[in-house]
Design a protein around this motif. Structure first.
Motif, PDB file in Angstrom:
ATOM      1  N   ARG A  90      79.106 -40.796  -7.652  1.00 23.71           N
ATOM      2  CA  ARG A  90      79.706 -39.480  -7.913  1.00 23.71           C
ATOM      3  C   ARG A  90      79.546 -38.566  -6.704  1.00 23.71           C
ATOM      4  NH1 ARG A  90      80.327 -37.969 -13.938  1.00 23.71           N
ATOM      5  NH2 ARG A  90      81.687 -39.762 -13.577  1.00 23.71           N
ATOM      6  N   HIS A  91      78.395 -38.646  -6.045  1.00 19.53           N
ATOM      7  CA  HIS A  91      78.172 -37.872  -4.820  1.00 19.53           C
ATOM      8  C   HIS A  91      79.236 -38.229  -3.772  1.00 19.53           C
ATOM      9  CE1 HIS A  91      75.647 -35.828  -1.766  1.00 19.53           C
ATOM     10  NE2 HIS A  91      76.136 -36.747  -0.957  1.00 19.53           N
ATOM     11  N   HIS A  92      79.469 -39.521  -3.602  1.00 22.64           N
ATOM     12  CA  HIS A  92      80.458 -39.972  -2.613  1.00 22.64           C
ATOM     13  C   HIS A  92      81.850 -39.488  -3.001  1.00 22.64           C
ATOM     14  CE1 HIS A  92      82.363 -42.557   0.371  1.00 22.64           C
ATOM     15  NE2 HIS A  92      83.189 -42.963  -0.585  1.00 22.64           N
ATOM     16  N   ARG A  93      82.181 -39.596  -4.277  1.00 25.16           N
ATOM     17  CA  ARG A  93      83.507 -39.185  -4.751  1.00 25.16           C
ATOM     18  C   ARG A  93      83.731 -37.697  -4.522  1.00 25.16           C
ATOM     19  NH1 ARG A  93      85.327 -39.795 -11.095  1.00 25.16           N
ATOM     20  NH2 ARG A  93      87.178 -38.479 -11.039  1.00 25.16           N
ATOM     21  N   TYR A  94      82.763 -36.869  -4.928  1.00 25.45           N
ATOM     22  CA  TYR A  94      82.887 -35.430  -4.707  1.00 25.45           C
ATOM     23  C   TYR A  94      82.997 -35.107  -3.216  1.00 25.45           C
ATOM     24  CZ  TYR A  94      81.245 -34.422  -9.532  1.00 25.45           C
ATOM     25  OH  TYR A  94      81.083 -34.329 -10.891  1.00 25.45           O
ATOM     26  N   GLY A  95      82.154 -35.771  -2.425  1.00 26.89           N
ATOM     27  CA  GLY A  95      82.150 -35.492  -0.996  1.00 26.89           C
ATOM     28  C   GLY A  95      83.495 -35.800  -0.350  1.00 26.89           C
ATOM     29  N   ALA A  96      84.099 -36.918  -0.767  1.00 29.93           N
ATOM     30  CA  ALA A  96      85.399 -37.284  -0.218  1.00 29.93           C
ATOM     31  C   ALA A  96      86.465 -36.256  -0.607  1.00 29.93           C
ATOM     32  CB  ALA A  96      85.797 -38.677  -0.703  1.00 29.93           C
ATOM     33  N   LEU A  97      86.461 -35.834  -1.864  1.00 29.79           N
ATOM     34  CA  LEU A  97      87.437 -34.840  -2.311  1.00 29.79           C
ATOM     35  C   LEU A  97      87.208 -33.496  -1.627  1.00 29.79           C
ATOM     36  CD1 LEU A  97      87.528 -35.668  -6.124  1.00 29.79           C
ATOM     37  CD2 LEU A  97      89.457 -35.870  -4.537  1.00 29.79           C
ATOM     38  N   ALA A  98      85.926 -33.096  -1.520  1.00 33.37           N
ATOM     39  CA  ALA A  98      85.619 -31.816  -0.863  1.00 33.37           C
ATOM     40  C   ALA A  98      86.051 -31.843   0.597  1.00 33.37           C
ATOM     41  CB  ALA A  98      84.128 -31.518  -0.975  1.00 33.37           C
ATOM     42  N   GLY A  99      85.849 -32.978   1.255  1.00 31.46           N
ATOM     43  CA  GLY A  99      86.280 -33.107   2.643  1.00 31.46           C
ATOM     44  C   GLY A  99      87.789 -33.044   2.779  1.00 31.46           C
ATOM     45  N   GLN A 100      88.484 -33.661   1.857  1.00 33.55           N
ATOM     46  CA  GLN A 100      89.943 -33.629   1.861  1.00 33.55           C
ATOM     47  C   GLN A 100      90.456 -32.198   1.704  1.00 33.55           C
ATOM     48  OE1 GLN A 100      91.597 -36.161  -1.166  1.00 33.55           O
ATOM     49  NE2 GLN A 100      93.720 -35.670  -0.659  1.00 33.55           N
ATOM     50  N   VAL A 101      89.857 -31.463   0.774  1.00 36.52           N
ATOM     51  CA  VAL A 101      90.256 -30.069   0.570  1.00 36.52           C
ATOM     52  C   VAL A 101      89.925 -29.232   1.803  1.00 36.52           C
ATOM     53  CG1 VAL A 101      89.835 -27.992  -0.800  1.00 36.52           C
ATOM     54  CG2 VAL A 101      90.079 -30.215  -1.948  1.00 36.52           C
ATOM     55  N   ARG A 102      88.727 -29.437   2.358  1.00 37.32           N
ATOM     56  CA  ARG A 102      88.327 -28.659   3.542  1.00 37.32           C
ATOM     57  C   ARG A 102      89.291 -28.880   4.705  1.00 37.32           C
ATOM     58  NH1 ARG A 102      85.937 -30.341   7.834  1.00 37.32           N
ATOM     59  NH2 ARG A 102      85.295 -32.285   6.834  1.00 37.32           N
ATOM     60  N   ARG A 103      89.642 -30.113   4.952  1.00 33.96           N
ATOM     61  CA  ARG A 103      90.550 -30.396   6.067  1.00 33.96           C
ATOM     62  C   ARG A 103      91.913 -29.751   5.839  1.00 33.96           C
ATOM     63  NH1 ARG A 103      87.868 -35.310   5.427  1.00 33.96           N
ATOM     64  NH2 ARG A 103      89.578 -36.192   4.181  1.00 33.96           N
ATOM     65  N   GLY A 104      92.404 -29.833   4.603  1.00 37.97           N
ATOM     66  CA  GLY A 104      93.702 -29.231   4.312  1.00 37.97           C
ATOM     67  C   GLY A 104      93.693 -27.726   4.456  1.00 37.97           C
ATOM     68  N   LEU A 105      92.614 -27.072   3.963  1.00 37.11           N
ATOM     69  CA  LEU A 105      92.547 -25.613   4.053  1.00 37.11           C
ATOM     70  C   LEU A 105      92.300 -25.162   5.491  1.00 37.11           C
ATOM     71  CD1 LEU A 105      90.628 -24.568   0.807  1.00 37.11           C
ATOM     72  CD2 LEU A 105      93.090 -24.616   1.246  1.00 37.11           C
ATOM     73  N   THR A 106      91.493 -25.918   6.228  1.00 33.49           N
ATOM     74  CA  THR A 106      91.269 -25.578   7.634  1.00 33.49           C
ATOM     75  C   THR A 106      92.582 -25.593   8.411  1.00 33.49           C
ATOM     76  OG1 THR A 106      89.015 -26.466   7.572  1.00 33.49           O
ATOM     77  CG2 THR A 106      90.042 -26.245   9.732  1.00 33.49           C
ATOM     78  N   ALA A 107      93.427 -26.568   8.135  1.00 36.61           N
ATOM     79  CA  ALA A 107      94.729 -26.649   8.804  1.00 36.61           C
ATOM     80  C   ALA A 107      95.618 -25.449   8.478  1.00 36.61           C
ATOM     81  CB  ALA A 107      95.433 -27.948   8.404  1.00 36.61           C
ATOM     82  N   LEU A 108      95.347 -24.823   7.334  1.00 38.40           N
ATOM     83  CA  LEU A 108      96.110 -23.628   6.941  1.00 38.40           C
ATOM     84  C   LEU A 108      95.426 -22.338   7.391  1.00 38.40           C
ATOM     85  CD1 LEU A 108      97.079 -24.708   3.304  1.00 38.40           C
ATOM     86  CD2 LEU A 108      98.592 -24.586   5.305  1.00 38.40           C
ATOM     87  N   GLY A 109      94.312 -22.471   8.114  1.00 38.77           N
ATOM     88  CA  GLY A 109      93.612 -21.293   8.626  1.00 38.77           C
ATOM     89  C   GLY A 109      92.609 -20.699   7.670  1.00 38.77           C
ATOM     90  N   VAL A 110      92.240 -21.430   6.615  1.00 36.86           N
ATOM     91  CA  VAL A 110      91.257 -20.942   5.643  1.00 36.86           C
ATOM     92  C   VAL A 110      89.888 -21.504   6.031  1.00 36.86           C
ATOM     93  CG1 VAL A 110      90.591 -20.838   3.221  1.00 36.86           C
ATOM     94  CG2 VAL A 110      93.022 -20.836   3.857  1.00 36.86           C
TER      95      VAL A 110
END
Length: 355
Positions: free
Chosen positions: A259-279
């Motif tokens: 579950r830690h790995h799953r959350y971490g992967a999803l959180a990383g995916q969201v972070r990368r997407g938001l960073t690309a949008l300037g968030v």
């Protein structure tokens, strides 16, 4: 509608279907079979043996478990040091005050990590302290407090540790081998159950000196009766059905590390997407829980507008608390979420931010 708030979570179909099981009287043997399985599986999340640890079920939210732990496991004549760097550390201080438990607070700004030097100095100067209380994952900011460092201090000073793991149990590492006497948690966060059941995992030696300051939330009373296949009050039966199924699913998927790995992967995916949008993400990944991350509100965008726009696209995010409501928002990756959901979330942000 997908829930990206820090509990309750979006349920799997497997857990949702478990709510449709037959009505069950809480004084029948079938209920106690269910209660026994829940207790065994809760301890099993971190490999705890029931001879040493008791998983104590309570009907209520995570705060009920925290209150039960603090009110019951700081013994008469004890004194509590509270590590406070967010809303939930403040809540423990309010609980201690409500029960007139002697306590001191090592207070930090909400965005700051606990200062190990200040905590050590407080333990050194006040020999009356018997217990330390800390939030493991302070969801005010998404910070994962350094539980191992605080545990080491407790061991060095011969005091016991009480942990609010409401938003970390089942997805973050917890080492029970040191000074921890109890952990409080809930069904409807990283375990992916429904609201209504919370629990305290207490060391049995700590229960032996527990104090009955409260009636309904008396952790010792619940522990004794549950050990006898009994219960003092009417529990949330269908919520317990869901918790047991959620715990089975948690185990089938590989336990807390998976579950830690799953959350971490999803959180990383969201972070990368938001960073690309300037968030901008507010805390470094090394200081954050995989469960929830805090992001800076884009300049000129009010949270209410962001929330409503995303909700219209099928996502519920979460505001900051207190004064932080003006500067940040939070996204949790708990629950039955997949990578495609994260892709759709980023697309929803893009549509909102670039309108």
């Amino acid at each position: 509608m997908l829930l990206l708030n820090p509990g309750p979570v979006t349920l799997s179909q497997r857990v949702r279907r478990s709510l449709l099981q037959p009505d069950l009287c809480h004084r029948e043997s079938e209920f106690f079979d269910l209660q026994d399985e829940a207790r065994q599986r809760i301890g099993g999340v971190y490999g705890l043996h029931s001879d040493e640890w008791a998983s104590v079920l309570l009907t209520g939210s995570g705060t009920a478990a925290v209150e039960s732990m603090i009110a019951g496991l700081v013994p008469a004549g004890g004194k509590l040091l509270i590590v406070q760097n967010g809303v939930y550390g403040e809540r423990i201080a309010q609980i201690a005050a409500q029960y007139q438990i002697p306590h001191i607070i090592v207070k930090h700004a909400w965005m700051d990590a606990p200062d190990i030097g200040r905590i050590e100095a407080a333990l050194h100067s006040d020999k009356g302290i018997t217990h330390v209380a800390v939030i493991h994952h302070e969801t005010t900011t998404g910070r994962l407090n350094d539980l191992l460092a605080i545990d080491s201090l407790c061991q060095a000073h011969g005091v016991r540790l009480l942990v609010d793991a409401v938003s970390s149990f089942g997805a973050e590492a917890i080492d029970f081998s040191g000074s921890i006497d109890a952990v409080a948690a809930t069904a409807n966060k990283c375990l992916h159950g429904v609201p209504g059941i919370a629990f305290v995992i207490a060391r049995r030696t700590a229960l032996a000196s527990a104090t009955s300051r409260t009636y309904y939330l008396d952790v010792l009373r619940h522990a004794k009766l549950q050990d006898q296949r009994n219960t003092p009050f009417t529990p949330a039966v269908h919520a317990l059905y869901a918790l047991v199924e959620a715990l089975r699913e948690h185990s089938d998927e590989g336990g807390w590390t998976a579950r830690h790995h799953r959350y971490g992967a999803l959180a990383g995916q969201v972070r990368r997407g938001l960073t690309a949008l300037g968030v901008r993400e507010l805390l470094p990944q090394s200081m954050s829980s995989v469960v929830l991350r805090a992001y800076a509100l884009p300049i000129g965008l009010e949270y209410v507008h962001l929330h409503h726009a995303l909700k219209a696209r099928g996502f519920v995010i979460y505001a900051g608390q207190g004064d932080l409501s003006k500067t940040l928002f939070r996204i949790s990756t708990m629950g039955a979420l997949e990578t495609g959901d994260a892709d759709r979330l980023i697309a929803a942000f893009e549509s909102t931010l670039l309108k």
